[in-house]
Design a protein around this motif. Structure first.
Motif, PDB file in Angstrom:
ATOM      1  N   GLY A  15       7.096  38.849   6.311  1.00  0.00           N
ATOM      2  CA  GLY A  15       6.156  37.749   6.074  1.00  0.00           C
ATOM      3  C   GLY A  15       4.714  38.225   6.055  1.00  0.00           C
ATOM      4  N   ILE A  16       4.361  39.121   6.965  1.00  0.00           N
ATOM      5  CA  ILE A  16       2.992  39.657   7.000  1.00  0.00           C
ATOM      6  C   ILE A  16       2.698  40.446   5.730  1.00  0.00           C
ATOM      7  N   LEU A  17       3.646  41.263   5.291  1.00  0.00           N
ATOM      8  CA  LEU A  17       3.446  42.010   4.048  1.00  0.00           C
ATOM      9  C   LEU A  17       3.308  41.078   2.854  1.00  0.00           C
ATOM     10  N   LEU A  18       4.071  39.991   2.835  1.00  0.00           N
ATOM     11  CA  LEU A  18       3.962  39.038   1.729  1.00  0.00           C
ATOM     12  C   LEU A  18       2.618  38.328   1.735  1.00  0.00           C
ATOM     13  N   VAL A  19       2.060  38.056   2.909  1.00  0.00           N
ATOM     14  CA  VAL A  19       0.727  37.456   2.976  1.00  0.00           C
ATOM     15  C   VAL A  19      -0.304  38.414   2.385  1.00  0.00           C
ATOM     16  N   VAL A  33       5.708  33.146  -6.688  1.00  0.00           N
ATOM     17  CA  VAL A  33       6.946  33.428  -5.962  1.00  0.00           C
ATOM     18  C   VAL A  33       6.651  33.678  -4.486  1.00  0.00           C
ATOM     19  N   ILE A  34       5.642  34.488  -4.213  1.00  0.00           N
ATOM     20  CA  ILE A  34       5.295  34.801  -2.822  1.00  0.00           C
ATOM     21  C   ILE A  34       4.860  33.538  -2.089  1.00  0.00           C
ATOM     22  N   TYR A  35       4.017  32.742  -2.706  1.00  0.00           N
ATOM     23  CA  TYR A  35       3.507  31.544  -2.044  1.00  0.00           C
ATOM     24  C   TYR A  35       4.542  30.439  -1.929  1.00  0.00           C
ATOM     25  N   MET A  39       4.994  31.054   3.801  1.00  0.00           N
ATOM     26  CA  MET A  39       4.636  30.194   4.937  1.00  0.00           C
ATOM     27  C   MET A  39       5.867  29.497   5.526  1.00  0.00           C
ATOM     28  N   PRO A  40       6.798  28.988   4.709  1.00  0.00           N
ATOM     29  CA  PRO A  40       8.026  28.457   5.314  1.00  0.00           C
ATOM     30  C   PRO A  40       8.782  29.512   6.129  1.00  0.00           C
ATOM     31  N   LEU A  41       8.691  30.778   5.739  1.00  0.00           N
ATOM     32  CA  LEU A  41       9.318  31.845   6.507  1.00  0.00           C
ATOM     33  C   LEU A  41       8.712  31.914   7.906  1.00  0.00           C
ATOM     34  N   PHE A  42       7.383  31.837   8.011  1.00  0.00           N
ATOM     35  CA  PHE A  42       6.737  31.860   9.320  1.00  0.00           C
ATOM     36  C   PHE A  42       7.121  30.640  10.153  1.00  0.00           C
TER      37      PHE A  42
END
Length: 66
Positions: A15-19, A33-35, A39-42
């Motif tokens: 999740g941090i890498l995707l942010v 895709v990332i967005y 945030m739902p992952l966190f």
């Protein structure tokens, strides 16, 4: 003292890498895709961590935070 769960640490790391990737200029499609799920992952991971702190008593179904 509780044990750390490796898969939750890995999920938080992803999740941090995707942010970080989401804040880079990588193109509209990858950004969308990332967005769509970072945030739902966190929220999901933090919900799992918080769920282990709550004890629900069966007769009254009231939550108690330890």
């Amino acid at each position: 003292m509780s044990q750390r769960l490796d898969y939750l640490d890995v999920a938080k790391g992803i999740g941090i890498l995707l942010v970080i990737l989401g804040h880079c200029q990588l193109g509209r499609n990858l950004h969308a895709v990332i967005y769509s799920f970072h945030m739902p992952l966190f929220f999901f991971v933090s919900g799992i961590c918080f769920l282990s702190l709550i004890h629900i008593s069966e007769p009254t179904r009231q939550a108690e935070i330890s």
